[in-house]
Design a protein around this motif. Sequence first.
Motif, PDB file in Angstrom:
ATOM      1  N   GLU A 242     -14.525  65.626 -27.951  1.00 60.25           N
ATOM      2  CA  GLU A 242     -14.481  66.112 -29.327  1.00 60.25           C
ATOM      3  C   GLU A 242     -15.071  65.138 -30.339  1.00 60.25           C
ATOM      4  O   GLU A 242     -15.105  65.434 -31.527  1.00 60.25           O
ATOM      5  N   ARG A 243     -15.541  63.989 -29.897  1.00 56.10           N
ATOM      6  CA  ARG A 243     -16.135  63.011 -30.799  1.00 56.10           C
ATOM      7  C   ARG A 243     -17.530  62.659 -30.306  1.00 56.10           C
ATOM      8  O   ARG A 243     -17.835  62.809 -29.133  1.00 56.10           O
ATOM      9  N   ASN A 244     -18.352  62.172 -31.210  1.00 58.71           N
ATOM     10  CA  ASN A 244     -19.734  61.865 -30.879  1.00 58.71           C
ATOM     11  C   ASN A 244     -19.974  60.381 -30.618  1.00 58.71           C
ATOM     12  O   ASN A 244     -21.121  59.938 -30.647  1.00 58.71           O
ATOM     13  N   ASP A 245     -18.918  59.622 -30.361  1.00 61.17           N
ATOM     14  CA  ASP A 245     -19.086  58.203 -30.063  1.00 61.17           C
ATOM     15  C   ASP A 245     -19.952  58.032 -28.815  1.00 61.17           C
ATOM     16  O   ASP A 245     -19.690  58.625 -27.771  1.00 61.17           O
ATOM     17  N   ALA A 246     -20.970  57.198 -28.945  1.00 66.90           N
ATOM     18  CA  ALA A 246     -21.859  56.950 -27.812  1.00 66.90           C
ATOM     19  C   ALA A 246     -21.142  56.137 -26.738  1.00 66.90           C
ATOM     20  O   ALA A 246     -20.263  55.316 -27.029  1.00 66.90           O
ATOM     21  N   LEU A 247     -21.528  56.383 -25.500  1.00 61.59           N
ATOM     22  CA  LEU A 247     -21.042  55.556 -24.395  1.00 61.59           C
ATOM     23  C   LEU A 247     -21.470  54.107 -24.641  1.00 61.59           C
ATOM     24  O   LEU A 247     -22.600  53.851 -25.048  1.00 61.59           O
ATOM     25  N   ARG A 248     -20.571  53.169 -24.404  1.00 57.61           N
ATOM     26  CA  ARG A 248     -20.865  51.768 -24.665  1.00 57.61           C
ATOM     27  C   ARG A 248     -21.386  51.070 -23.416  1.00 57.61           C
ATOM     28  O   ARG A 248     -21.126  51.501 -22.291  1.00 57.61           O
ATOM     29  N   GLU A 249     -22.112  49.987 -23.617  1.00 56.92           N
ATOM     30  CA  GLU A 249     -22.606  49.216 -22.476  1.00 56.92           C
ATOM     31  C   GLU A 249     -21.457  48.634 -21.673  1.00 56.92           C
ATOM     32  O   GLU A 249     -21.545  48.484 -20.451  1.00 56.92           O
ATOM     33  N   ASP A 250     -20.339  48.306 -22.347  1.00 54.00           N
ATOM     34  CA  ASP A 250     -19.168  47.764 -21.659  1.00 54.00           C
ATOM     35  C   ASP A 250     -18.096  48.839 -21.451  1.00 54.00           C
ATOM     36  O   ASP A 250     -16.906  48.536 -21.380  1.00 54.00           O
ATOM     37  N   GLN A 251     -18.521  50.088 -21.316  1.00 52.10           N
ATOM     38  CA  GLN A 251     -17.614  51.205 -21.109  1.00 52.10           C
ATOM     39  C   GLN A 251     -16.765  51.006 -19.859  1.00 52.10           C
ATOM     40  O   GLN A 251     -17.248  50.526 -18.825  1.00 52.10           O
ATOM     41  N   ILE A 252     -15.487  51.384 -19.961  1.00 51.91           N
ATOM     42  CA  ILE A 252     -14.564  51.326 -18.830  1.00 51.91           C
ATOM     43  C   ILE A 252     -14.456  52.716 -18.216  1.00 51.91           C
ATOM     44  O   ILE A 252     -14.259  53.705 -18.923  1.00 51.91           O
ATOM     45  N   PHE A 253     -14.596  52.787 -16.889  1.00 56.50           N
ATOM     46  CA  PHE A 253     -14.610  54.059 -16.165  1.00 56.50           C
ATOM     47  C   PHE A 253     -13.507  54.102 -15.109  1.00 56.50           C
ATOM     48  O   PHE A 253     -13.145  53.073 -14.533  1.00 56.50           O
ATOM     49  N   ARG A 254     -13.024  55.306 -14.822  1.00 55.15           N
ATOM     50  CA  ARG A 254     -12.162  55.536 -13.664  1.00 55.15           C
ATOM     51  C   ARG A 254     -13.071  55.524 -12.431  1.00 55.15           C
ATOM     52  O   ARG A 254     -13.993  56.341 -12.346  1.00 55.15           O
ATOM     53  N   ILE A 255     -12.818  54.638 -11.480  1.00 56.01           N
ATOM     54  CA  ILE A 255     -13.753  54.520 -10.350  1.00 56.01           C
ATOM     55  C   ILE A 255     -13.217  55.150  -9.067  1.00 56.01           C
ATOM     56  O   ILE A 255     -13.916  55.177  -8.054  1.00 56.01           O
ATOM     57  N   ALA A 256     -11.995  55.654  -9.064  1.00 54.76           N
ATOM     58  CA  ALA A 256     -11.436  56.405  -7.939  1.00 54.76           C
ATOM     59  C   ALA A 256     -11.686  55.683  -6.608  1.00 54.76           C
ATOM     60  O   ALA A 256     -11.308  54.533  -6.452  1.00 54.76           O
ATOM     61  N   SER A 257     -12.381  56.326  -5.668  1.00 56.39           N
ATOM     62  CA  SER A 257     -12.509  55.761  -4.316  1.00 56.39           C
ATOM     63  C   SER A 257     -13.426  54.558  -4.223  1.00 56.39           C
ATOM     64  O   SER A 257     -13.517  53.952  -3.143  1.00 56.39           O
ATOM     65  N   MET A 258     -14.078  54.171  -5.298  1.00 55.80           N
ATOM     66  CA  MET A 258     -14.760  52.875  -5.283  1.00 55.80           C
ATOM     67  C   MET A 258     -13.742  51.737  -5.311  1.00 55.80           C
ATOM     68  O   MET A 258     -14.099  50.568  -5.206  1.00 55.80           O
ATOM     69  N   THR A 259     -12.457  52.091  -5.415  1.00 48.52           N
ATOM     70  CA  THR A 259     -11.363  51.139  -5.194  1.00 48.52           C
ATOM     71  C   THR A 259     -11.284  50.726  -3.729  1.00 48.52           C
ATOM     72  O   THR A 259     -10.905  49.588  -3.413  1.00 48.52           O
ATOM     73  N   LYS A 260     -11.635  51.642  -2.828  1.00 48.71           N
ATOM     74  CA  LYS A 260     -11.431  51.415  -1.390  1.00 48.71           C
ATOM     75  C   LYS A 260     -12.125  50.151  -0.861  1.00 48.71           C
ATOM     76  O   LYS A 260     -11.525  49.391  -0.094  1.00 48.71           O
ATOM     77  N   PRO A 261     -13.398  49.893  -1.195  1.00 41.61           N
ATOM     78  CA  PRO A 261     -14.009  48.659  -0.693  1.00 41.61           C
ATOM     79  C   PRO A 261     -13.300  47.393  -1.166  1.00 41.61           C
ATOM     80  O   PRO A 261     -13.293  46.385  -0.458  1.00 41.61           O
ATOM     81  N   ILE A 262     -12.715  47.443  -2.358  1.00 40.61           N
ATOM     82  CA  ILE A 262     -11.980  46.281  -2.866  1.00 40.61           C
ATOM     83  C   ILE A 262     -10.739  46.034  -2.015  1.00 40.61           C
ATOM     84  O   ILE A 262     -10.446  44.888  -1.621  1.00 40.61           O
ATOM     85  N   THR A 263     -10.007  47.095  -1.708  1.00 40.44           N
ATOM     86  CA  THR A 263      -8.839  46.965  -0.833  1.00 40.44           C
ATOM     87  C   THR A 263      -9.252  46.465   0.546  1.00 40.44           C
ATOM     88  O   THR A 263      -8.554  45.639   1.162  1.00 40.44           O
TER      89      THR A 263
END
Length: 406
Positions: free
Chosen positions: A58-79
């Motif tokens: 609902e807002r027009n804020d641009a995605l930031r270069e330091d944006q934080i994302f939900r990475i879901a199964s990209m957690t698996k390699p870390i584990t």
Amino acid sequence: MQTADPASLGFVPERLDAIPAFLKERYLDTGKLRGLQLLVARRGEVALLSTQGKAYAERNDALREDQIFRIASMTKPITSIAIMQLVEQGKLALDEPVHRVLPEFKGIGVYDAGGGSVPFATRPTNGPMRLVDLMRHTSGLTYGFQNRSNVDLAYRTGKLENWHGNHDLDSFVAALGELPLEFQPGEAWNYSVSTDVLGAIVQRASGEKLDAYFRDHIFKPLGMVDTGFTVPKKKRDRFGDCWTWTPKRPVLYDSAENSLWHSKPKLLSGGGGLVSTAADYHRFCTMLLNRGTLDGARIVSRKSIDLMTMNHLPGGQSLADMSTSLFSEAQLAGTGFGLGFAVTQDVAKSMMPGSPGEFYWGGMYSTAFFVDPVEEITMVFMTQLQPSNVYPIRRELKTLIYSALA
């Protein structure tokens, strides 16, 4: 983040520069995705960093270069890296039965349909589930969202995968130990809660909570300053919305304003619970490319990375050979599975450019990464749309990136 001259890294600049325009035209201008970020690097140096689109519904804020994302199964390699650290310390072994670390799994059996509508379990005939079965997803465990068997129905009924529900890692493991496996350990491949069970093993073997272990032994040494199980209040202006695909348009799934990631989950999911940034995950990928080290910090040994990136599926089989459901597509005939990620074995069978030994994975919200040790390329792609198989964007990205090599 600073970027290097693409030509100096062996890319054709105009071809690399064409990738963001392709993504904008195909995915942003059409409304398929709201925002996206792509980072391509070679030998650890960033050749392309493209951040496009909006962060909110609902807002027009641009995605930031330091944006934080939900990475879901990209957690698996870390584990999986955490497990290998404990293997190196002699606290775990890949061939040991899981029940030696998690006694709750000692009596676990295999689903037997002979019980009519009520599933019951029989003793595994192939021997007990081993740690390597969890690492390569041949454990016999499943995911509740698969909707294909009485076993995953039992997962849903028990709400086992609810991170903010009744279970912590200990009670989660106990609940799993009361349910049957879908198949004999080592007999097939099935995407599952195996890596969440690995998170419980990290806790038991190290004596530390999973979030603290990640922080002290992986994130701090690698300088991954924005990766964790929650988004702190002071960083929430960098955290956007997440969508679910529908035939008409994406609909809001998890809003930044009222996100599940504002509070610490009771169940710390080593299989899918982390948030991160492209910059942080780039550092993780560069450590993998460097065979276990980054900026003087040795996370695991080079021989551990070598072991992780071999195909560990029994008999050298592929995902297409062994998968019982997800990831059984024809193009995966050339793809094996290592200790935490898929591994390209036969490039011709994958039917897209690549290198033997390249390894990769992605997340439910359409995030993705790959590491190519031959060409020394890493890629991190971030967006926030589930499920991840709606569009062929990962295949397109790999093709475009390899096409840009000089």
